[in-house]
Enzyme design. Structure first.
Site, short mmCIF file in Angstrom:
data_model
loop_
_atom_site.label_atom_id
_atom_site.label_comp_id
_atom_site.label_asym_id
_atom_site.label_seq_id
_atom_site.Cartn_x
_atom_site.Cartn_y
_atom_site.Cartn_z
N CYS A 130 0.75 -1.27 0.00
CA CYS A 130 0.00 0.00 0.00
C CYS A 130 0.78 1.31 0.00
CB CYS A 130 -0.92 0.01 1.21
SG CYS A 130 -2.11 -1.34 1.24
N HIS A 158 -2.92 7.12 4.34
CA HIS A 158 -1.85 6.13 4.60
C HIS A 158 -0.46 6.65 4.30
CE1 HIS A 158 -0.75 1.56 4.53
NE2 HIS A 158 -0.66 2.09 5.73
CA CA Z 1 -3.02 -2.16 -1.02
#
Ligand code: CA
Length: 448
Positions: A70, A128
């Site tokens: 990610c 994130h």
């Molecule tokens: Ca991901």
């Protein structure tokens, strides 16, 4: 009076659309399998809106992200640079008090660049890129933000923890925020993100805008409402069925966004990128990366090659493009389209894709070289042309010819030692330009 009328007529005759900067939208899916949307030949999960987007645009059959998971992918996407150049090689833990764990503040973002070119900028969805307030999207070039600041979230019951997001301990349960304020939200997450993306377009339709729409779907937790489960009821496997329903939700949300563009006549002059942040985690959600080998976390194709679309109806003829492209290319492509500098200033790792996708570049992408590194040097990959070198841990180097073997099933390393050596040399040169990871992955950090 007559003169004014003539002047007005002349002004109106100018093709306004062509003179305007394009809007730019980057849609990122989270943990979407390579084979799990219609335009990638999926048969059991209906994705009509994504398929229509693909049909209006160019499907890049060799589209890559820079990392098999990610946060590092997002760091490179938003800076246009390999994330290992500035130590963003692992996921950041949810540490609101820590000023060091997040996208380094000396790296300008695409939102910063487009703002300078007169764009309104908005981010919707998963961030994130650091939990400390200094890493907040509003401080990284985005005028507006709605979403979850961590690496994922529950899809229902967003208001479980009505606490200050800076104090909440559980990343997936923190309240959603609008800019920096916690908000009450009761819709299914993916529906809410589609609604907010469309609202951003509505609010900014009169000027060029940049929208970064980062779904957390179809990342775990596997949670979907009945309306989407009904569309995939023939899928027998329960995990895959719920995952498939989440993909349907994401497709609907893209549909809501696209309908808003259409409502205001913005479809033609809006560039839309769509891809997944990494390959599907096959063993977790039972998603599919067919025919690719491997999954999320790995440097085999299943971890890094993703469904990838670039659409700009006004300037780009629909079709497919088979040479390697990268999420690194989004930054320079968007900046040049927005009227900015040529991609090499400041130094970016990607390139402006448009001349290539339109067949107007003298330079070919057939031989371009792309690199991957995970774990600060545990695993590597390099692709040059159709050849790919893979180094997994302490195993000997593997070599695959992706033109004949997309599944990486036949290791050619023994047959082609000169190619292995040449690719290894390129890889070493790149690796020498990188720095060590600035932090560990949260799971590894907990063990310490
Ligand atoms: Ca991901």
């Amino acid at each position: 009076m007559k003169r004014t009328a003539i002047l007005l007529t002349a002004l109106l005759a100018v093709p306004v659309q062509a003179a305007e900067k394009p809007n730019i939208i980057v849609v990122v899916a989270d943990d979407l399998g390579y084979a799990d949307v219609g335009f990638q030949r999926c048969k059991d999960i209906p994705t009509p809106h994504l398929d229509a987007l693909a049909k209006r645009g160019v499907v890049c059959t060799n589209g890559y992200v820079t990392h098999p998971f990610c946060s590092p992918t997002r760091a490179a996407l938003l800076t246009g640079r390999y994330q290992q150049r500035f130590g963003h090689e692992n996921n950041p833990a949810w540490l609101p008090e820590n000023k060091d764990v997040g996208l380094p503040l000396d790296q300008p973002t695409l939102a910063d660049a487009l703002k300078k070119l007169g764009y309104s900028t908005g981010a919707v969805g998963k961030w994130h890129l650091g939990a400390h307030p200094s890493f907040h999207p509003n401080r990284r070039g985005f005028d507006s933000y709605f979403g979850m600041l961590g690496g994922g979230h529950q899809y229902f019951n967003h208001n479980t923890f009505k606490t200050d997001p800076m104090k909440a301990k559980q990343e997936y349960f923190i309240p959603l925020v609008r800019d920096e304020k916690p908000v009450e939200e009761n819709e299914y997450m993916t529906d809410a993100l589609g609604r907010e993306a469309a609202a951003f377009v509505e609010a900014n339709k009169a000027k060029p805008f940049f929208l970064y729409l980062a779904f957390n779907a179809p990342h775990t937790p596997l949670q979907a409402p009945q309306k989407y489960l009904d569309r995939v009821k023939d899928i027998k496997d329960e995990k895959l069925r719920t995952y498939g329903a989440m993909v349907c939700g994401m497709d609907d949300a893209v549909g809501v966004l696209v309908a808003k563009l259409k409502e205001h006549g913005l479809t033609d002059n809006t560039i839309v990128f769509f891809f997944s942040d990494n390959g599907g985690p096959v063993g977790v959600t039972n998603c599919r990366n067919t025919p690719l080998r491997g999954a999320k976390g790995e440097v085999y194709e299943g971890g890094i090659r993703v469904p990838f679309v670039v659409s700009w109806p006004a300037k780009l003829k629909p079709g497919t493009f088979d040479h390697p492209v990268s999420s690194l290319d989004v930054f320079p492509t968007a900046r040049v389209a927005g009227g900015g500098d040529a991609p090499r200033n400041p130094k970016l790792d990607g390139m402006d894709l448009l001349p290539h996708l339109r067949g107007e570049s003298k330079e070919s992408l057939a031989d371009r070289v792309l690199f991957w590194r995970t774990g600060g040097g545990q695993n590597f990959a390099a692709r040059a042309g159709t050849l790919k070198l893979v180094k997994v841990g302490k195993n000997p180097a593997e070599l695959y010819d992706l033109s004949a073997d997309a599944s990486e099933s036949t290791n050619l390393a023994d047959k082609k030692p000169a190619d292995v050596a040449a690719l290894q040399k390129r890889l070493d040169t790149w690796n020498n330009e990188l720095v060590a990871p600035k932090w560990d992955n949260p799971q590894a950090a907990k063990k310490k």
